[in-house]
Design a protein around this motif. Structure first.
Motif, PDB file in Angstrom:
ATOM      1  N   GLY A  36       0.810  -1.206   0.000  1.00 13.82           N
ATOM      2  CA  GLY A  36       0.000   0.000   0.000  1.00 13.82           C
ATOM      3  C   GLY A  36       0.847   1.260   0.000  1.00 13.82           C
ATOM      4  O   GLY A  36       2.071   1.219   0.048  1.00 13.82           O
ATOM      5  N   LEU A  37       0.162   2.375  -0.054  1.00 17.37           N
ATOM      6  CA  LEU A  37       0.843   3.663  -0.015  1.00 17.37           C
ATOM      7  C   LEU A  37       1.343   3.961   1.391  1.00 17.37           C
ATOM      8  O   LEU A  37       0.700   3.608   2.376  1.00 17.37           O
ATOM      9  CB  LEU A  37      -0.115   4.775  -0.444  1.00 17.37           C
ATOM     10  N   THR A  38       2.475   4.601   1.455  1.00 14.15           N
ATOM     11  CA  THR A  38       2.997   5.055   2.746  1.00 14.15           C
ATOM     12  C   THR A  38       2.834   6.571   2.800  1.00 14.15           C
ATOM     13  O   THR A  38       2.540   7.219   1.785  1.00 14.15           O
ATOM     14  CB  THR A  38       4.491   4.713   2.904  1.00 14.15           C
ATOM     15  N   TRP A  39       3.028   7.144   3.979  1.00 10.29           N
ATOM     16  CA  TRP A  39       2.930   8.591   4.100  1.00 10.29           C
ATOM     17  C   TRP A  39       3.996   9.269   3.249  1.00 10.29           C
ATOM     18  O   TRP A  39       3.784  10.358   2.727  1.00 10.29           O
ATOM     19  CB  TRP A  39       3.054   9.026   5.558  1.00 10.29           C
ATOM     20  N   GLU A  40       5.126   8.601   3.044  1.00 14.52           N
ATOM     21  CA  GLU A  40       6.182   9.175   2.209  1.00 14.52           C
ATOM     22  C   GLU A  40       5.773   9.227   0.733  1.00 14.52           C
ATOM     23  O   GLU A  40       6.296  10.020  -0.038  1.00 14.52           O
ATOM     24  CB  GLU A  40       7.481   8.374   2.353  1.00 14.52           C
ATOM     25  N   ASP A  41       4.820   8.362   0.337  1.00 18.23           N
ATOM     26  CA  ASP A  41       4.341   8.350  -1.045  1.00 18.23           C
ATOM     27  C   ASP A  41       3.409   9.526  -1.342  1.00 18.23           C
ATOM     28  O   ASP A  41       3.201   9.876  -2.502  1.00 18.23           O
ATOM     29  CB  ASP A  41       3.588   7.051  -1.348  1.00 18.23           C
ATOM     30  N   MET A  42       2.837  10.105  -0.306  1.00 14.16           N
ATOM     31  CA  MET A  42       1.897  11.219  -0.484  1.00 14.16           C
ATOM     32  C   MET A  42       2.666  12.512  -0.746  1.00 14.16           C
ATOM     33  O   MET A  42       3.647  12.800  -0.054  1.00 14.16           O
ATOM     34  CB  MET A  42       1.038  11.405   0.773  1.00 14.16           C
ATOM     35  N   PRO A  43       2.231  13.280  -1.740  1.00 12.08           N
ATOM     36  CA  PRO A  43       2.894  14.557  -1.998  1.00 12.08           C
ATOM     37  C   PRO A  43       2.802  15.478  -0.788  1.00 12.08           C
ATOM     38  O   PRO A  43       1.750  15.600  -0.163  1.00 12.08           O
ATOM     39  CB  PRO A  43       2.124  15.140  -3.178  1.00 12.08           C
ATOM     40  N   GLU A  44       3.894  16.089  -0.449  1.00 13.38           N
ATOM     41  CA  GLU A  44       3.969  16.930   0.749  1.00 13.38           C
ATOM     42  C   GLU A  44       2.965  18.090   0.720  1.00 13.38           C
ATOM     43  O   GLU A  44       2.394  18.454   1.739  1.00 13.38           O
ATOM     44  CB  GLU A  44       5.393  17.474   0.892  1.00 13.38           C
ATOM     45  N   GLU A  45       2.725  18.625  -0.472  1.00 11.13           N
ATOM     46  CA  GLU A  45       1.820  19.782  -0.567  1.00 11.13           C
ATOM     47  C   GLU A  45       0.372  19.425  -0.236  1.00 11.13           C
ATOM     48  O   GLU A  45      -0.452  20.286   0.009  1.00 11.13           O
ATOM     49  CB  GLU A  45       1.916  20.450  -1.940  1.00 11.13           C
ATOM     50  N   TYR A  46       0.036  18.122  -0.216  1.00 15.00           N
ATOM     51  CA  TYR A  46      -1.325  17.699   0.107  1.00 15.00           C
ATOM     52  C   TYR A  46      -1.426  17.105   1.511  1.00 15.00           C
ATOM     53  O   TYR A  46      -2.452  16.542   1.878  1.00 15.00           O
ATOM     54  CB  TYR A  46      -1.822  16.660  -0.904  1.00 15.00           C
ATOM     55  N   ALA A  47      -0.391  17.241   2.318  1.00 16.30           N
ATOM     56  CA  ALA A  47      -0.341  16.617   3.639  1.00 16.30           C
ATOM     57  C   ALA A  47      -1.507  17.026   4.528  1.00 16.30           C
ATOM     58  O   ALA A  47      -2.024  16.219   5.289  1.00 16.30           O
ATOM     59  CB  ALA A  47       0.983  16.941   4.322  1.00 16.30           C
ATOM     60  N   GLY A  48      -1.955  18.260   4.450  1.00 15.83           N
ATOM     61  CA  GLY A  48      -3.048  18.710   5.303  1.00 15.83           C
ATOM     62  C   GLY A  48      -4.409  18.635   4.650  1.00 15.83           C
ATOM     63  O   GLY A  48      -5.419  18.970   5.261  1.00 15.83           O
ATOM     64  N   ASN A  49      -4.467  18.195   3.411  1.00 17.33           N
ATOM     65  CA  ASN A  49      -5.722  18.162   2.661  1.00 17.33           C
ATOM     66  C   ASN A  49      -6.417  16.819   2.880  1.00 17.33           C
ATOM     67  O   ASN A  49      -6.080  15.820   2.261  1.00 17.33           O
ATOM     68  CB  ASN A  49      -5.420  18.395   1.174  1.00 17.33           C
TER      69      ASN A  49
END
Length: 69
Positions: A36-49
């Motif tokens: 699955g996806l990890t938090w590191e896979d998520m783009p940083e600019e969408y971290a709070g979205n």
């Protein structure tokens, strides 16, 4: 034995060897485990979205279902 019986026995023995060879096939299909996806896979600019993160998790769940289906 006559030559016809010898030929029959030869053909029968060859068929048995082929069957044994086909049944003893060590070919295996290995299935890759789901990753699955990890938090590191998520783009940083969408971290709070939260909408983006919910959508990403939704897509991940759909893909997992399709791949393990």
């Amino acid at each position: 034995m006559n030559s016809e019986e010898d030929e029959f026995q030869r053909i029968e023995a060859e068929a048995k060897r082929r069957t044994a060879r086909d049944e003893d096939d060590d070919t295996q299909i290995y299935k890759k485990p789901w990753v699955g996806l990890t938090w590191e896979d998520m783009p940083e600019e969408y971290a709070g979205n939260s909408s983006f993160l919910s959508g990403a998790r939704w897509a991940e769940a759909k893909l997992k279902k399709k791949n393990n289906g």
